[in-house]
Design a protein around this motif. Structure first.
Motif, PDB file in Angstrom:
ATOM      1  N   CYS A 436       0.805  -1.225   0.000  1.00  0.00           N
ATOM      2  CA  CYS A 436       0.000   0.000   0.000  1.00  0.00           C
ATOM      3  C   CYS A 436       0.836   1.272   0.000  1.00  0.00           C
ATOM      4  O   CYS A 436       0.394   2.323   0.489  1.00  0.00           O
ATOM      5  N   TYR A 437       2.040   1.191  -0.527  1.00  0.00           N
ATOM      6  CA  TYR A 437       2.814   2.401  -0.739  1.00  0.00           C
ATOM      7  C   TYR A 437       2.441   2.989  -2.093  1.00  0.00           C
ATOM      8  O   TYR A 437       2.225   2.268  -3.066  1.00  0.00           O
ATOM      9  N   SER A 438       2.386   4.281  -2.130  1.00  0.00           N
ATOM     10  CA  SER A 438       2.248   5.012  -3.377  1.00  0.00           C
ATOM     11  C   SER A 438       3.377   6.034  -3.417  1.00  0.00           C
ATOM     12  O   SER A 438       4.161   6.146  -2.463  1.00  0.00           O
ATOM     13  N   PHE A 439       3.459   6.785  -4.477  1.00  0.00           N
ATOM     14  CA  PHE A 439       4.467   7.841  -4.553  1.00  0.00           C
ATOM     15  C   PHE A 439       4.366   8.764  -3.339  1.00  0.00           C
ATOM     16  O   PHE A 439       5.362   9.120  -2.715  1.00  0.00           O
ATOM     17  N   GLU A 440       3.117   9.134  -2.980  1.00  0.00           N
ATOM     18  CA  GLU A 440       2.913  10.088  -1.885  1.00  0.00           C
ATOM     19  C   GLU A 440       3.305   9.490  -0.536  1.00  0.00           C
ATOM     20  O   GLU A 440       4.013  10.113   0.254  1.00  0.00           O
ATOM     21  N   THR A 441       2.837   8.257  -0.255  1.00  0.00           N
ATOM     22  CA  THR A 441       3.117   7.678   1.056  1.00  0.00           C
ATOM     23  C   THR A 441       4.573   7.227   1.179  1.00  0.00           C
ATOM     24  O   THR A 441       5.142   7.246   2.262  1.00  0.00           O
ATOM     25  N   TRP A 442       5.179   6.816   0.070  1.00  0.00           N
ATOM     26  CA  TRP A 442       6.587   6.416   0.101  1.00  0.00           C
ATOM     27  C   TRP A 442       7.476   7.619   0.390  1.00  0.00           C
ATOM     28  O   TRP A 442       8.442   7.531   1.152  1.00  0.00           O
ATOM     29  N   GLU A 443       7.148   8.740  -0.198  1.00  0.00           N
ATOM     30  CA  GLU A 443       7.984   9.928  -0.054  1.00  0.00           C
ATOM     31  C   GLU A 443       7.599  10.784   1.154  1.00  0.00           C
ATOM     32  O   GLU A 443       8.285  11.742   1.472  1.00  0.00           O
ATOM     33  N   GLY A 444       6.521  10.445   1.844  1.00  0.00           N
ATOM     34  CA  GLY A 444       6.091  11.246   2.982  1.00  0.00           C
ATOM     35  C   GLY A 444       5.332  12.470   2.529  1.00  0.00           C
ATOM     36  O   GLY A 444       5.761  13.608   2.751  1.00  0.00           O
ATOM     37  N   TYR A 445       4.214  12.250   1.902  1.00  0.00           N
ATOM     38  CA  TYR A 445       3.434  13.326   1.281  1.00  0.00           C
ATOM     39  C   TYR A 445       2.994  14.368   2.301  1.00  0.00           C
ATOM     40  O   TYR A 445       2.561  14.036   3.396  1.00  0.00           O
ATOM     41  N   ASP A 446       3.130  15.621   1.943  1.00  0.00           N
ATOM     42  CA  ASP A 446       2.681  16.731   2.786  1.00  0.00           C
ATOM     43  C   ASP A 446       1.473  17.371   2.102  1.00  0.00           C
ATOM     44  O   ASP A 446       1.580  17.930   1.018  1.00  0.00           O
ATOM     45  N   LEU A 447       0.322  17.255   2.758  1.00  0.00           N
ATOM     46  CA  LEU A 447      -0.917  17.785   2.193  1.00  0.00           C
ATOM     47  C   LEU A 447      -1.055  19.286   2.398  1.00  0.00           C
ATOM     48  O   LEU A 447      -1.984  19.903   1.867  1.00  0.00           O
ATOM     49  N   THR A 448      -0.137  19.873   3.155  1.00  0.00           N
ATOM     50  CA  THR A 448      -0.205  21.303   3.436  1.00  0.00           C
ATOM     51  C   THR A 448      -0.050  22.108   2.147  1.00  0.00           C
ATOM     52  O   THR A 448       0.824  21.821   1.327  1.00  0.00           O
ATOM     53  N   VAL A 449      -0.878  23.116   1.981  1.00  0.00           N
ATOM     54  CA  VAL A 449      -0.776  23.968   0.802  1.00  0.00           C
ATOM     55  C   VAL A 449       0.554  24.705   0.844  1.00  0.00           C
ATOM     56  O   VAL A 449       0.935  25.276   1.860  1.00  0.00           O
ATOM     57  N   ASN A 450       1.270  24.675  -0.254  1.00  0.00           N
ATOM     58  CA  ASN A 450       2.585  25.291  -0.324  1.00  0.00           C
ATOM     59  C   ASN A 450       2.436  26.776  -0.671  1.00  0.00           C
ATOM     60  O   ASN A 450       1.967  27.130  -1.741  1.00  0.00           O
ATOM     61  N   TYR A 451       2.871  27.636   0.236  1.00  0.00           N
ATOM     62  CA  TYR A 451       2.698  29.081   0.061  1.00  0.00           C
ATOM     63  C   TYR A 451       3.882  29.762  -0.615  1.00  0.00           C
ATOM     64  O   TYR A 451       3.905  30.978  -0.727  1.00  0.00           O
TER      65      TYR A 451
END
Length: 650
Positions: A436-451
């Motif tokens: 159940c790894y994806s690109f996002e979970t493997w890399e530690g996805y940050d859902l925070t909007v990037n300002y």
């Protein structure tokens, strides 16, 4: 699952299965016929009477005592016959069916009947006892129980045989001798790699020929391992599943089977039509005890949108886009906040598998649409399992492909080098997806909007003046991270900010998380990767630092290039854009004091992120989420960057 073609395969491969007697009434009829025939034959020998339904005793009188004895025997036989015809057919395999495999019957009497009774009749019953009772017991009572006081020995517990790993090696990778032995067991390239396709797997060990057992032994099988890992006990009789050394009936019962469904009188249970991930926790455990894992149970690769099971409904939605009731459940029951939720894998809770959660946490997780399997896979990636548990469910195959083994998993040797998602080869990518790894979970996805124009959202709390911080945050910063007011306000002056995340202690990492940092933002905004060896930098990162004036030698010797001596406003637009890619901006580049400057927030832009450093082409062509404040700046930057692109291409 128990094959619906099992019986057909058994009959077509090597004869019929040794099932219990399916027609006990035939046996009973034979028994009655043999008994009646013997009696009539005896009567014929004695009286020369013709065979018939009645014996004419009047025509051939016998002595009175013999006639009475013969009549009594004939009456008893008739009564026995009558009782036998009223016996209700007992369902096969219930332990009471009569096995008539080797039973034979004589159709003639063994000897002529005797004319005299075999014993003298007993005396007439008397009305008084034959002897007076004894005045005292014949012996004194024993001082100890007549049977052992020790408990009876417990039944032998079920023990799953050791897995034969060579069976799950792709055909193309098999050693020559193993491939030859497999071929002699009727395996081909297709039937070896597609589990359950070879008819020999429908046979238990006792039904293999001597030659087949020899070839199975070359593969590493014995009776126990073959019956479990190849046949899953499917071809055994129901009553034999509880035999010593087998005792697998309990697991089939957990899956919903009983004697009727096992023998084909009723439909298979619902579990038989479920895919592995949709089995209940108890059913999946029982199936694993029967030597199944996901691939052998499903008998195919089953994916939902490219993953082994459905993606969770809420987990990968930005915190601020969640309904208030969902945020309350996540906060109250699972101790999430916006930061811990948006950075996937950051919360310590996510390092625990389902069974390690408290009942309150499990209940809260269910309200967020998690089940045991979806939590363990999507949130925990089975990292909370022991290696033994990974083997039990067949998950060790995937972690082995990713470089792990039992010792490294237990921390007894060095962990495998962590690769970026892009660095995984095809086999490793498939293994990661199965976990159940994806690109996002493997890399530690940050859902925070990037300002800002950075690869990750800027940790805003770090750039608030010390005096404006809440007291509890000041205490945390002053703890293991050793910040003082002076070091906090003077950006880049604290020694802790020169240390890479992986070199921080667990306590320091925990305090850094409280300040709003995690590995990616710490290494980018604080040490700007300067604590990495040149070889540890990705190719894109090396390209970025080369454009800032570094090379491998100067990096290793800590020879700072001349570009770092310039003030921010003296850098070209290209240099500023490149510096942004390693999390520099005006105030931390110039090492300003927070008392003297006010760091304004960047306007919200596209939240698209790059996970290592951005590719150099992204930097040179202008980042998608770079903030611009005027059309003139945009035009100037575009012209400058275009010129650099041309030079690079030349």
């Amino acid at each position: 699952r128990r094959s619906t073609q099992l019986l057909q395969a058994e009959h077509s491969y090597s004869g019929t299965m040794n099932r219990p007697n399916r027609h006990p009434q035939v046996f009973r009829a034979a028994k009655l016929f043999a008994a009646s025939f013997a009696l009539f034959a005896s009567a014929t020998d004695v009286s020369s009477a013709s065979v018939g339904s009645q014996v004419n005793l009047a025509k051939h009188p016998l002595p009175e005592s013999e006639a009475n004895d013969f009549a009594r025997r004939l009456n008893e036989t008739n009564q026995e016959n009558k009782n036998d015809t009223q016996i209700i057919d007992i369902e096969e395999d219930n332990g009471q069916a009569i096995n008539n495999t080797n039973t034979t019957f004589s159709l003639s009497p063994s000897a002529s009947p005797s004319f005299a009774p075999t014993a003298s009749p007993s005396a007439s019953p008397s009305s008084t006892p034959s002897a007076k009772p004894s005045p005292s017991p014949s012996s004194s009572p024993s001082s100890s129980p007549t049977t052992s006081s020790a408990p009876s020995p417990a039944p032998i517990a079920y023990s799953r045989p050791t897995r034969v790993d060579i069976r799950y090696t792709p055909w193309i990778d098999l050693p020559a001798d193993i491939a030859t032995a497999a071929s002699l067991l009727n395996y081909t390239y297709e039937t070896w790699d597609d589990y359950g396709e070879n008819a020999i797997e429908n046979l238990n060990w006792d039904r293999l020929s001597r030659t087949e057992k020899m070839y199975a032994g070359i593969l590493g099988y014995d009776r126990q391992s073959w019956n479990c890992w190849q046949n899953h006990y499917q071809s055994l009789r129901w009553i034999d599943l509880d035999n010593e050394g087998i005792q697998s009936k309990q697991w089939w019962e957990t899956l919903g089977w009983d004697i009727s469904s096992w023998n084909g009188y009723d439909d298979p249970p619902i579990s038989n039509d479920k895919y592995w991930v949709y089995l209940s926790e108890e059913e999946r455990f029982a199936a694993a005890q029967l030597c199944y894992f996901k691939r052998t149970w499903d008998e195919a690769d089953v994916y939902v949108d490219g993953f082994p099971l459905d993606k969770p409904t809420y987990r990968y939605t930005n915190w601020f886009d969640l309904d208030g009731s969902i945020r309350k459940v996540a906060t109250d029951g699972l101790k999430y906040d916006s930061f811990l939720w948006n950075v996937v894998g950051l919360h310590t809770l996510e390092a625990r598998d389902w069974k390690q959660l408290t009942l309150v946490e499990q209940k809260s997780a269910k309200l967020l649409d998690f089940s045991q399997i979806s939590w363990d896979c999507w949130v925990n990636n089975f990292r909370g399992y022991s290696w033994e548990e990974l083997e039990f469910y067949g998950l060790d195959f995937f972690y082995s492909i990713l470089g792990w083994n039992e010792r490294s998993w237990a921390g007894l040797e060095e962990e495998p080098a962590k690769k970026s998602w892009k660095q995984l080869n095809e086999e490793e990518t498939i293994a990661a997806i199965e976990l159940c790894y994806s690109f996002e979970t493997w890399e530690g996805y940050d859902l925070t909007v990037n300002y800002g124009p950075f690869p990750f959202a800027k940790p805003k709390r770090r750039y608030v003046e010390w005096a404006d911080l809440p007291e509890d945050i000041q205490i945390i910063a002053n703890g293991t991270l050793r910040y003082t007011e002076e070091k906090w306000n003077n950006l880049g002056s604290a020694k802790i900010e020169t240390i890479a995340w992986d070199d921080l202690t667990d306590e320091q990492q925990s305090d850094a998380i409280e300040l709003g940092f995690y590995k990616k933002t710490w290494d980018c905004f604080h040490c700007h990767y300067r604590s990495y060896d040149w070889s540890e930098l990705s190719t894109s990162q090396q390209d970025i630092f080369r454009m800032l004036g570094w090379n491998e030698v100067s990096w290793s010797n800590d020879e700072t290039p001349s570009s770092y001596e310039k003030q921010w406003d003296r850098l070209s637009a290209t240099e500023q854009s490149i510096a942004n890619a390693v999390c520099y901006f005006e105030h931390n580049w110039d090492r300003n004091n927070l008392k003297e400057v006010e760091i304004a927030a960047f306007p919200p832009m596209n939240p698209t992120q790059d996970w290592d450093a951005p590719d150099i082409s992204d930097v040179l062509n202008g980042r998608k989420n770079a903030a611009t404040t005027s059309s003139q700046m945009f035009t100037t930057s575009f012209i400058s960057l275009s010129a650099v692109v041309c030079m690079v291409l030349m």
